[in-house]
Design a protein around this motif. Structure first.
Motif, PDB file in Angstrom:
ATOM      1  N   ALA A 264      57.541  17.573  76.234  1.00  0.00           N
ATOM      2  CA  ALA A 264      57.723  19.100  75.852  1.00  0.00           C
ATOM      3  C   ALA A 264      57.986  19.603  77.223  1.00  0.00           C
ATOM      4  O   ALA A 264      57.246  19.196  78.258  1.00  0.00           O
ATOM      5  N   PRO A 265      58.593  20.565  77.387  1.00  0.00           N
ATOM      6  CA  PRO A 265      58.702  21.480  78.949  1.00  0.00           C
ATOM      7  C   PRO A 265      57.198  21.762  79.220  1.00  0.00           C
ATOM      8  O   PRO A 265      56.337  22.330  78.438  1.00  0.00           O
ATOM      9  N   GLY A 266      56.993  21.482  80.581  1.00  0.00           N
ATOM     10  CA  GLY A 266      55.708  21.797  80.987  1.00  0.00           C
ATOM     11  C   GLY A 266      54.775  20.415  81.080  1.00  0.00           C
ATOM     12  O   GLY A 266      53.815  20.432  81.428  1.00  0.00           O
ATOM     13  N   GLU A 267      55.185  19.497  80.276  1.00  0.00           N
ATOM     14  CA  GLU A 267      54.336  18.347  80.115  1.00  0.00           C
ATOM     15  C   GLU A 267      54.395  17.304  81.334  1.00  0.00           C
ATOM     16  O   GLU A 267      55.537  17.362  81.814  1.00  0.00           O
ATOM     17  N   GLU A 268      53.188  16.846  81.734  1.00  0.00           N
ATOM     18  CA  GLU A 268      53.421  15.909  83.109  1.00  0.00           C
ATOM     19  C   GLU A 268      53.400  14.461  82.463  1.00  0.00           C
ATOM     20  O   GLU A 268      53.022  14.150  81.442  1.00  0.00           O
ATOM     21  N   ILE A 269      54.454  13.951  82.988  1.00  0.00           N
ATOM     22  CA  ILE A 269      54.529  12.290  82.572  1.00  0.00           C
ATOM     23  C   ILE A 269      54.620  11.531  83.623  1.00  0.00           C
ATOM     24  O   ILE A 269      54.994  11.807  84.730  1.00  0.00           O
ATOM     25  N   GLU A 270      54.350  10.331  83.252  1.00  0.00           N
ATOM     26  CA  GLU A 270      54.381   9.199  84.248  1.00  0.00           C
ATOM     27  C   GLU A 270      55.238   8.171  83.818  1.00  0.00           C
ATOM     28  O   GLU A 270      55.447   7.628  82.803  1.00  0.00           O
ATOM     29  N   LEU A 271      56.374   7.574  84.729  1.00  0.00           N
ATOM     30  CA  LEU A 271      57.445   6.638  84.405  1.00  0.00           C
ATOM     31  C   LEU A 271      57.577   5.659  85.313  1.00  0.00           C
ATOM     32  O   LEU A 271      57.156   5.832  86.441  1.00  0.00           O
ATOM     33  N   THR A 272      58.246   4.628  84.645  1.00  0.00           N
ATOM     34  CA  THR A 272      58.658   3.424  85.635  1.00  0.00           C
ATOM     35  C   THR A 272      60.064   3.155  85.479  1.00  0.00           C
ATOM     36  O   THR A 272      60.881   3.365  84.509  1.00  0.00           O
ATOM     37  N   VAL A 273      60.725   2.736  86.634  1.00  0.00           N
ATOM     38  CA  VAL A 273      62.175   1.973  86.762  1.00  0.00           C
ATOM     39  C   VAL A 273      61.952   0.971  87.475  1.00  0.00           C
ATOM     40  O   VAL A 273      61.264   0.989  88.629  1.00  0.00           O
ATOM     41  N   ARG A 274      62.900  -0.102  87.217  1.00  0.00           N
ATOM     42  CA  ARG A 274      62.724  -1.306  88.006  1.00  0.00           C
ATOM     43  C   ARG A 274      63.542  -1.277  89.068  1.00  0.00           C
ATOM     44  O   ARG A 274      64.866  -0.587  88.960  1.00  0.00           O
ATOM     45  N   PRO A 275      63.229  -1.800  90.281  1.00  0.00           N
ATOM     46  CA  PRO A 275      64.292  -1.886  91.320  1.00  0.00           C
ATOM     47  C   PRO A 275      65.724  -2.069  91.293  1.00  0.00           C
ATOM     48  O   PRO A 275      66.661  -1.594  91.962  1.00  0.00           O
ATOM     49  N   GLU A 276      65.966  -3.311  90.379  1.00  0.00           N
ATOM     50  CA  GLU A 276      67.400  -3.759  90.324  1.00  0.00           C
ATOM     51  C   GLU A 276      68.116  -2.810  89.292  1.00  0.00           C
ATOM     52  O   GLU A 276      69.300  -3.297  89.245  1.00  0.00           O
ATOM     53  N   LYS A 277      67.513  -1.864  88.665  1.00  0.00           N
ATOM     54  CA  LYS A 277      68.286  -0.799  87.917  1.00  0.00           C
ATOM     55  C   LYS A 277      68.740   0.346  88.795  1.00  0.00           C
ATOM     56  O   LYS A 277      69.742   0.847  88.119  1.00  0.00           O
ATOM     57  N   ILE A 278      68.627   0.226  90.059  1.00  0.00           N
ATOM     58  CA  ILE A 278      68.972   1.588  90.657  1.00  0.00           C
ATOM     59  C   ILE A 278      70.121   1.219  91.650  1.00  0.00           C
ATOM     60  O   ILE A 278      70.169   0.215  92.257  1.00  0.00           O
ATOM     61  N   ASP A 279      70.921   2.111  91.872  1.00  0.00           N
ATOM     62  CA  ASP A 279      72.010   2.020  92.651  1.00  0.00           C
ATOM     63  C   ASP A 279      71.881   3.132  93.964  1.00  0.00           C
ATOM     64  O   ASP A 279      71.087   4.120  93.901  1.00  0.00           O
ATOM     65  N   VAL A 280      72.170   2.667  95.084  1.00  0.00           N
ATOM     66  CA  VAL A 280      72.273   3.349  96.346  1.00  0.00           C
ATOM     67  C   VAL A 280      73.583   3.898  96.654  1.00  0.00           C
ATOM     68  O   VAL A 280      74.379   3.162  96.968  1.00  0.00           O
ATOM     69  N   ARG A 281      73.872   5.230  97.041  1.00  0.00           N
ATOM     70  CA  ARG A 281      74.963   5.700  97.479  1.00  0.00           C
ATOM     71  C   ARG A 281      74.984   6.946  98.273  1.00  0.00           C
ATOM     72  O   ARG A 281      73.640   7.585  98.374  1.00  0.00           O
ATOM     73  N   SER A 282      75.968   7.164  98.786  1.00  0.00           N
ATOM     74  CA  SER A 282      75.859   8.376 100.035  1.00  0.00           C
ATOM     75  C   SER A 282      76.174   9.696  99.426  1.00  0.00           C
ATOM     76  O   SER A 282      75.793  10.761  99.887  1.00  0.00           O
ATOM     77  N   ASP A 283      76.861   9.787  98.107  1.00  0.00           N
ATOM     78  CA  ASP A 283      77.086  11.146  97.514  1.00  0.00           C
ATOM     79  C   ASP A 283      76.634  11.312  96.419  1.00  0.00           C
ATOM     80  O   ASP A 283      76.001  10.172  95.797  1.00  0.00           O
TER      81      ASP A 283
END
Length: 394
Positions: A306-325
């Motif tokens: 819900a809004p206002g709730e603190e959450i902790e999450l994980t995402v693996r490095p190979e799932k992420i893209d790097v871009r300039s824009d």
């Protein structure tokens, strides 16, 4: 490392004398049938300098027939102690250990229908390969012809045919490891326990032996319980993995479940490389929560927060893209500055300091020989599909 071939090679576990009539498919969840190995409320406490030290703090697990099951964790987490209690070298302070439905607490190791392979291999240096493998059978008084047949079949399975007369010092590390395996398997145990058996090998040979071990286990069709601190080993070979920490099982599941959906921050950090992010939910709806660290930035997480709730999450490095824009669409978008670039052959590792205060690691596959997509000091945007954001403990 080549796989064994030959027309006279035994075709499976039945020819070697293993009872496969009740064997389940490897990797099937334990508990639906009689488990090969089951631990109920197992605890182990040692006395050290007058103090009680808890090595195992209450383990409940059932291992199915024919599974390749791994106990994975850092040094001192209790995985080897757990295996030693299965083998009978240590007795639990509390709890029960069952082998194929029989309570074996108090039963000595030589009376349990399991064999164990150690990291040191413990081969007899003065004996040949054939003599090492045949040792247990001869001690049991098995007929000479039967010993010759079973040893020959097992050497065929572990790809050591033609090396019967060699002594351990004349073999490579990988070949010595296979002799130890053959010596354990020729006795036809219903389960084989392996305590970091590849630890003494170099990286390339260790990777080759991972494939060989899985092949051997599949061919003989019996339960393997494997202790390791190497995440890649466990992910490569296992049907299921129990990740242990401080004497407890933090998560139990298939390699894919544990890697993609870690149950705790410890599992997320121990299995491979993972980015752990946290924040306050700004808006939510439709089974998604959105964290907005800054203008144009969003971390979208499939969850019911819900809004206002603190959450902790994980995402693996190979799932992420790097871009300039800034990325288009409603996916995840995070601004940052590249702090390090490391070329690693198959991929390039980027460390990016983000506006959340967390440093995010990104693996970009090197599909061409082009220059890096970014250099140190560049301002970049990170983007990924929201389905790769996973709330820890969900």
């Amino acid at each position: 490392m080549s796989s064994p071939v030959g027309e006279n090679r035994p075709s499976g576990p039945r020819e070697l004398g293993y009872d496969v009539t009740e064997t389940k498919t490897a990797g099937a969840p334990a508990g639906t049938d009689l488990a090969a190995i089951e631990l109920r409320g197992v605890k182990k406490t040692f006395q050290a300098h007058g103090d009680a030290v808890a090595a195992v703090r209450g383990v409940d697990v059932a291992i199915g027939e024919g599974e390749f099951f791994s106990l994975l964790g850092p040094s001192g987490c209790g995985k080897t102690t757990t295996m030693r209690m299965i083998a009978g070298f240590d007795e639990p302070t509390e709890g029960e250990v069952f082998l194929h439905g029989q309570d074996v607490v108090g039963v000595p190791p030589n009376k349990r229908d399991v064999n164990m392979v150690f990291q040191s291999y413990a081969l007899f240096p003065h004996m040949t390969v054939l003599e090492n493998v045949a040792f247990g059978l001869r001690r049991k008084g098995v007929a000479k012809a039967e010993v010759a047949r079973r040893v020959g079949e097992m050497l065929e399975i572990v790809d050591l045919k033609g090396r019967e007369r060699r002594r351990p010092r004349e073999l490579s590390g990988g070949q010595q490891q296979r002799v130890a395996l053959a010596r354990a398997l020729v006795n036809r145990p219903r389960a084989l326990l392996l305590d970091e058996p590849l630890g003494a090998l170099d990286l390339k040979l260790r990777q080759a032996m991972q494939v060989e071990l899985k092949r051997i286990q599949r061919e003989v069709g019996i339960t393997f319980v494997y202790v390791t601190h190497d995440q890649n080993e466990a992910l490569t070979m296992s049907d299921r993995i129990a990740v242990m920490n401080d004497g407890r099982i933090e998560q139990l599941g298939t390699p894919r479940e544990i890697y993609e959906r870690p149950a705790t921050a410890f599992v997320a950090g121990f299995i491979g490389t993972s980015n752990v992010l946290s924040g306050t939910v700004a808006r939510a709806g439709g089974g998604r929560a959105v964290i907005e660290p800054g203008p144009g930035e969003r971390i979208v997480v499939p969850c019911d927060a819900a809004p206002g709730e603190e959450i902790e999450l994980t995402v693996r490095p190979e799932k992420i893209d790097v871009r300039s824009d800034p990325p288009a669409g409603d996916g995840c978008a995070l601004r940052g500055t590249v702090t390090e670039v490391v070329y690693l052959g198959m991929f390039t590792n980027y460390n990016v300091a983000t506006s959340t205060g967390a440093e995010v690691v990104v693996f970009v596959q090197n599909v061409s020989s082009a220059d890096d997509v970014a250099t140190r000091g560049d301002s970049v945007w990170l983007s990924w599909d929201p389905r790769h954001s996973y709330v820890i403990g969900a």
